[in-house]
Write a protein that holds these residues in place. Structure first.
Motif, mmCIF file in Angstrom:
data_model
loop_
_atom_site.group_PDB
_atom_site.id
_atom_site.type_symbol
_atom_site.label_atom_id
_atom_site.label_comp_id
_atom_site.label_asym_id
_atom_site.label_seq_id
_atom_site.Cartn_x
_atom_site.Cartn_y
_atom_site.Cartn_z
ATOM 1 N N PRO B 118 0.817 -1.227 0.000
ATOM 2 C CA PRO B 118 0.000 0.000 0.000
ATOM 3 C C PRO B 118 0.847 1.271 0.000
ATOM 4 O O PRO B 118 0.497 2.240 -0.666
ATOM 5 N N ILE B 119 1.959 1.247 0.701
ATOM 6 C CA ILE B 119 2.774 2.454 0.744
ATOM 7 C C ILE B 119 3.368 2.728 -0.640
ATOM 8 O O ILE B 119 3.478 3.860 -1.092
ATOM 9 N N LEU B 120 3.684 1.644 -1.353
ATOM 10 C CA LEU B 120 4.218 1.776 -2.707
ATOM 11 C C LEU B 120 3.149 2.326 -3.638
ATOM 12 O O LEU B 120 3.413 3.196 -4.473
ATOM 13 N N VAL B 121 1.921 1.818 -3.461
ATOM 14 C CA VAL B 121 0.814 2.317 -4.264
ATOM 15 C C VAL B 121 0.632 3.812 -4.018
ATOM 16 O O VAL B 121 0.400 4.581 -4.949
ATOM 17 N N GLY B 122 0.805 4.219 -2.772
ATOM 18 C CA GLY B 122 0.719 5.637 -2.444
ATOM 19 C C GLY B 122 1.738 6.458 -3.214
ATOM 20 O O GLY B 122 1.398 7.435 -3.872
ATOM 21 N N PHE B 123 2.991 6.037 -3.173
ATOM 22 C CA PHE B 123 4.049 6.749 -3.895
ATOM 23 C C PHE B 123 3.801 6.748 -5.400
ATOM 24 O O PHE B 123 3.969 7.753 -6.080
ATOM 25 N N GLN B 124 3.399 5.565 -5.881
ATOM 26 C CA GLN B 124 3.181 5.383 -7.305
ATOM 27 C C GLN B 124 2.117 6.345 -7.815
ATOM 28 O O GLN B 124 2.307 7.020 -8.822
ATOM 29 N N PHE B 125 1.000 6.453 -7.087
ATOM 30 C CA PHE B 125 -0.072 7.326 -7.556
ATOM 31 C C PHE B 125 0.213 8.788 -7.252
ATOM 32 O O PHE B 125 -0.272 9.668 -7.950
ATOM 33 N N LYS B 126 1.029 9.038 -6.240
ATOM 34 C CA LYS B 126 1.463 10.408 -6.008
ATOM 35 C C LYS B 126 2.288 10.873 -7.217
ATOM 36 O O LYS B 126 2.199 12.014 -7.655
ATOM 37 N N TYR B 127 3.057 9.948 -7.761
ATOM 38 C CA TYR B 127 3.877 10.219 -8.943
ATOM 39 C C TYR B 127 2.997 10.351 -10.189
ATOM 40 O O TYR B 127 3.107 11.318 -10.941
ATOM 41 N N LEU B 128 2.067 9.395 -10.369
ATOM 42 C CA LEU B 128 1.211 9.423 -11.567
ATOM 43 C C LEU B 128 0.324 10.667 -11.580
ATOM 44 O O LEU B 128 0.056 11.238 -12.629
ATOM 45 N N PHE B 129 -0.138 11.092 -10.406
ATOM 46 C CA PHE B 129 -1.038 12.245 -10.328
ATOM 47 C C PHE B 129 -0.287 13.560 -10.092
ATOM 48 O O PHE B 129 -0.903 14.595 -9.876
ATOM 49 N N ASN B 130 1.028 13.508 -10.112
ATOM 50 C CA ASN B 130 1.812 14.739 -9.942
ATOM 51 C C ASN B 130 1.433 15.737 -11.027
ATOM 52 O O ASN B 130 1.269 15.368 -12.189
ATOM 53 N N ASP B 131 1.257 17.027 -10.660
ATOM 54 C CA ASP B 131 0.738 17.943 -11.686
ATOM 55 C C ASP B 131 1.765 18.327 -12.751
ATOM 56 O O ASP B 131 1.387 18.681 -13.856
ATOM 57 N N SER B 132 3.061 18.236 -12.461
ATOM 58 C CA SER B 132 4.007 18.631 -13.513
ATOM 59 C C SER B 132 4.627 17.443 -14.256
ATOM 60 O O SER B 132 4.764 17.482 -15.471
#
Lengths: 287, 300
Positions: B118-132
């Motif tokens: 789950p923590i990896l999923v958090g990082f992964q989607f934080k990256y995918l949804f990053n605005d820049s």
């Protein structure tokens, strides 16, 4: 199935296209992170974006181990990896042993308080990890278990045992009791009958319980982040937090670390995946 | 001592290690935290552990809007995520089950998200949804659907949406695998018989497949509702409860109160109210499961 209704070609294509899209959604987010682990940082920041990596590189991996000359500060990744491995393996093995004993007791014996005990084990899992972390923190610091591998092993055992009992109970129920009785008539003790007859038959169930326990311990973050402090016990998921110490996240380094976390999980799941589906059905539904 | 040698003692002896571990690691800490929820225990003042304040923490929580917002958000989050995951997992399982060729490969691909913590999923989607640099915005730009970046994790509504997307990515396959297992275990004769009787695909699904799958659906719901605490890891990484507390769930609020503000007593009081929530969900699903089992009759 012999009497399957004959599909029209357009239906078959619709099915295939839907499946393709579904599989893409399942794979792309993860694969994107894996791909980022092998890109230079310039490509991540590039505008317009570069979709397929042009410059495959291992520098991100070297970087997090501190093996690059320009980025001197690496992370103690090998310590984290070692801690994770020791903690996950030990707690899994013990949880399987203890859980198997419990599951066998529930599957084969009638005794007073059986239903209540089973329910208590189930209810012990309703306590969410975070809710447990505050009191455990207080207790562990009183008895000196903070920042030790043993402290975490103990916690992961407790998390995994109820689930293992639940799964193995289902599996032992699948095995007809006559088999071990027959072995006992042939002169085996109950103990021998268990190891020679019932244990081999329940092996696939134990394998799937094992992979669940291992993945739970390997991936756990909420408790580990509160109960560990230094490289003496920090695990991989906690180590991942090191990448957000600054205001900006080091995406390439983080992705490289992510790959290191996924690999063991991936290998194990592929080895045991055959048993996984069977494990889920029998343990869960047949009670 | 005589009791321990008798055959009646065997099941208790077998269960003893499990009971000891659970008592030590779950029950004792819970008793300690139950006590602290009645004290003004503060991490920076250890002696406050013995400062009994009665129901003060609970009384304050009842009037605390932040807490009830987090509580409500958690209930909504669990409800939306669990139901959508269940529907999508069911769809996926039915789709893969229709395929006769390469089903094993598809099943393996299906398990891919399960291997991410789950923590990896958090990082992964934080990256995918990053605005820049995020994939989502890049793709929308490339398709000319947007002309300025969408602040996925900065806007309150979008942040909640992003977290639910991440949670669904992570867990839909767990539902799919569980329901797939159910479909594989399903006897074929009733379906054949129904088809001979002239039922169409929808009727077969409604009257035969779905009732058979119900216990599997409830089991999946029970397991997942027990694991919702995992959402803590994701939320912590993706937004850490922000922007301005708009994605705060009970668990993130609790950790913040306990560790950052050092108010352990208050945090544990929150914990007790939230455990009641978990138990309520478990009991609800367990009841439904028992009902579905009865409905299945002789099949069990």
């Amino acid at each position: 199935m012999s009497a399957r209704t004959i599909e029209k070609p357009w239906q078959r294509w619709l099915l295939r296209i839907t499946l393709f899209i579904a599989m893409m959604i399942l794979v792309v987010p993860g694969a994107w992170v894996v791909m980022t682990a092998f890109r230079p940082n310039v490509e991540v920041m590039a505008r317009p974006p570069i979709w397929i990596p042009q410059d495959w590189t291992l520098n991100n991996f070297l970087g997090i181990f501190g093996l690059l000359p320009d980025r001197q500060q690496g992370l103690p990744v090998e310590r984290y990896f070692f801690n994770s491995l020791v903690i996950s393996l030990t707690s899994t093995v013990v949880a399987i042993l203890v859980g198997m004993m419990g599951g066998y007791a529930f599957a084969r014996y009638r005794f007073k308080g059986k239903g209540a005990l089973f329910l208590s084990f189930m209810l012990s899992r309703t306590v969410p990890g975070v809710a447990l972390s505050l009191p455990l923190f207080i207790l562990w610091s009183k008895i000196g278990l903070i920042d030790t591998k043993f402290g975490l092993i103990l916690v992961y055992m407790a998390i995994n045992i109820p689930f293992t009992i639940w799964l193995t109970d289902g599996f032992f129920r699948q095995i007809p009791a006559d088999l071990s009785e027959a072995a006992q008539i042939d002169g085996c003790t109950r103990w021998q009958a268990f190891w020679k007859v019932e244990f081999p038959l329940a092996r696939s169930g134990l394998a799937s319980a094992g992979i669940f326990a291992f993945l739970t311990a390997w991936n756990e973050f909420a408790l580990a982040s509160q109960l560990t402090r230094t490289t003496a016990s920090k695990t991989m998921p906690v180590g991942l937090m090191d990448f957000t110490a600054q205001f900006t996240v080091d995406w390439t380094g983080m992705s490289a670390m992510a790959v290191l976390i996924i690999i063991p999980a991936l290998i194990l799941t592929f080895i045991v995946q055959k048993h996984l589906i069977a494990g889920l059905t029998f343990g869960g539904v047949k009670g | 001592m005589k009791f321990f040698r008798s055959p009646q003692a065997t099941p208790y002896l077998l269960l003893l290690p499990a009971i000891v571990v659970i008592l030590a690691v779950v029950l004792v800490p819970l008793l300690v935290s139950f006590w602290t929820s009645f004290t003004s225990y503060n991490l920076v003042r250890p002696d406050s552990l013995y400062n009994f304040v009665g129901l003060r923490n609970y009384r304050r929580l009842i009037g605390n809007d932040d807490f009830w917002w987090a509580f409500g958000r958690t209930v909504v989050f669990i409800t939306i995520a669990l139901n959508l995951e269940m529907l999508m997992g069911l769809g996926l399982a039915l789709l893969v089950n229709r395929i006769t060729w390469g089903q094993r490969t598809l099943r393996t691909i299906m398990m891919f998200p399960m291997m991410f913590s789950p923590i990896l999923v958090g990082f992964q989607f934080k990256y995918l949804f990053n605005d820049s640099v995020g994939l989502v915005n890049n793709a929308l730009f490339a398709l000319n659907l947007i002309d300025k970046p969408i602040p996925w994790l900065v806007n309150g509504w979008l942040a909640n949406f992003s977290i639910i997307v991440a949670e669904m990515w992570m867990s839909t396959s767990i539902f799919a695998i569980l329901l797939m297992a159910g479909l594989l275990a399903m006897p074929k004769e009733p379906i054949e018989a129904a088809k001979v009787d002239g039922c169409n695909a929808l009727q077969v699904f409604r009257h035969i497949t779905l009732p058979f799958l119900m216990p599997f659906i409830w089991i999946a719901m029970t397991i997942r509702s027990l694991d919702v605490a995992r959402a803590y890891d994701m939320v912590k990484i993706m937004t850490n409860g922000g922007p301005a507390g708009r994605t705060e769930l009970i668990w993130t609020l609790m950790t913040r109160t306990g560790y950052q503000n050092s108010q352990m007593g208050m945090a544990n009081a929150m914990g007790y109210i939230s455990i009641l929530l978990s138990i309520a969900f478990t009991i609800m699903f367990y009841r439904n499961l028992s009902k579905a089992r009865v409905f299945m009759g002789g099949a069990q």
